[in-house]
Scaffold this motif. Sequence first.
Motif, mmCIF file in Angstrom:
data_model
loop_
_atom_site.group_PDB
_atom_site.id
_atom_site.type_symbol
_atom_site.label_atom_id
_atom_site.label_comp_id
_atom_site.label_asym_id
_atom_site.label_seq_id
_atom_site.Cartn_x
_atom_site.Cartn_y
_atom_site.Cartn_z
ATOM 1 N N LEU A 5 0.838 -1.194 0.000
ATOM 2 C CA LEU A 5 0.000 0.000 0.000
ATOM 3 C C LEU A 5 0.875 1.247 0.000
ATOM 4 N N VAL A 6 0.567 2.179 -0.876
ATOM 5 C CA VAL A 6 1.251 3.475 -0.926
ATOM 6 C C VAL A 6 0.301 4.542 -0.406
ATOM 7 N N SER A 7 0.809 5.352 0.520
ATOM 8 C CA SER A 7 0.025 6.455 1.080
ATOM 9 C C SER A 7 0.528 7.770 0.496
ATOM 10 N N VAL A 8 -0.341 8.453 -0.225
ATOM 11 C CA VAL A 8 -0.003 9.756 -0.795
ATOM 12 C C VAL A 8 -0.531 10.827 0.164
ATOM 13 N N VAL A 9 0.384 11.596 0.730
ATOM 14 C CA VAL A 9 0.041 12.603 1.736
ATOM 15 C C VAL A 9 0.011 13.971 1.064
ATOM 16 N N ILE A 10 -1.164 14.591 1.057
ATOM 17 C CA ILE A 10 -1.343 15.884 0.393
ATOM 18 C C ILE A 10 -1.662 16.950 1.433
#
Length: 259
Positions: A5-10
């Motif tokens: 799982l990749v978490s993209v933090v915006i």
Amino acid sequence: MKNPLVSVVIPCYNQGKYLTETVQSVLASRYRPLEVLIVNDGSTDDSLEIALHLKEKHEELTVIEQVNGGVAKARNTGIKAAKGEIILPLDGDDKISADYIGAAVGLLGDRPEVKVVYCKAVKFSEAGQKPWKLKPFSLRALARDNMIFVAALFRKADAIAVGGFSEDMHMGREDWEFWIKMLKNGGEVVQLPFVGFYYRMTPDSKRKKTGTGRKKRERIDYLNRKHADFFQQQLNGPLRFQRSWSRVYNTLLGWMGKI
């Protein structure tokens, strides 16, 4: 073997005008599984409303609200909440290509010695776009300047191990300091050979606000206080205001001191 799982933090502060475009660029990624964490950093525009609307339409999105604390704190909030083992910070007005995440994750999976993966990039605005000429990476080059933009991929464990982004660094380029503390004691860096990141230039871009001489001096003083060991190792002494001359100047002073 399942993809991690990749978490993209915006982090988002008053970037409602661009937020949808940023999120859409992430959701267009060919890589799955993904989670997208939008951290609304006390915006006073319609950022929160837009973020919540996007969340209703896309189950991969999570919206986190916090009192305005700055971009470093917003990134840390997202990293701590992330369920993925790999993190991609992406500011609320920038974009990525569809193949960036997949290529980076593949490399991180194949090579455990690699800590950071980034790519080639362009700067763009309403006037058009141009290549972002990034200098080649080395620790010695990193001691003088930053060539890794914040939207690189790394393991959550490595970010937590160094305490995340420094929330007391208010003079800009906090990503530079983050890479220094993540990499100074080991770990390789790889730049992918294609354009995967698009940095938006706006009249109020943070890079412009933090590019003054005063901010530069504050930043250099801060880095020298926190990473004297790193600069001693790479530059034979502290980082100087004329950064590219730091090693030459420090070495010359050392020789003169021995005479």
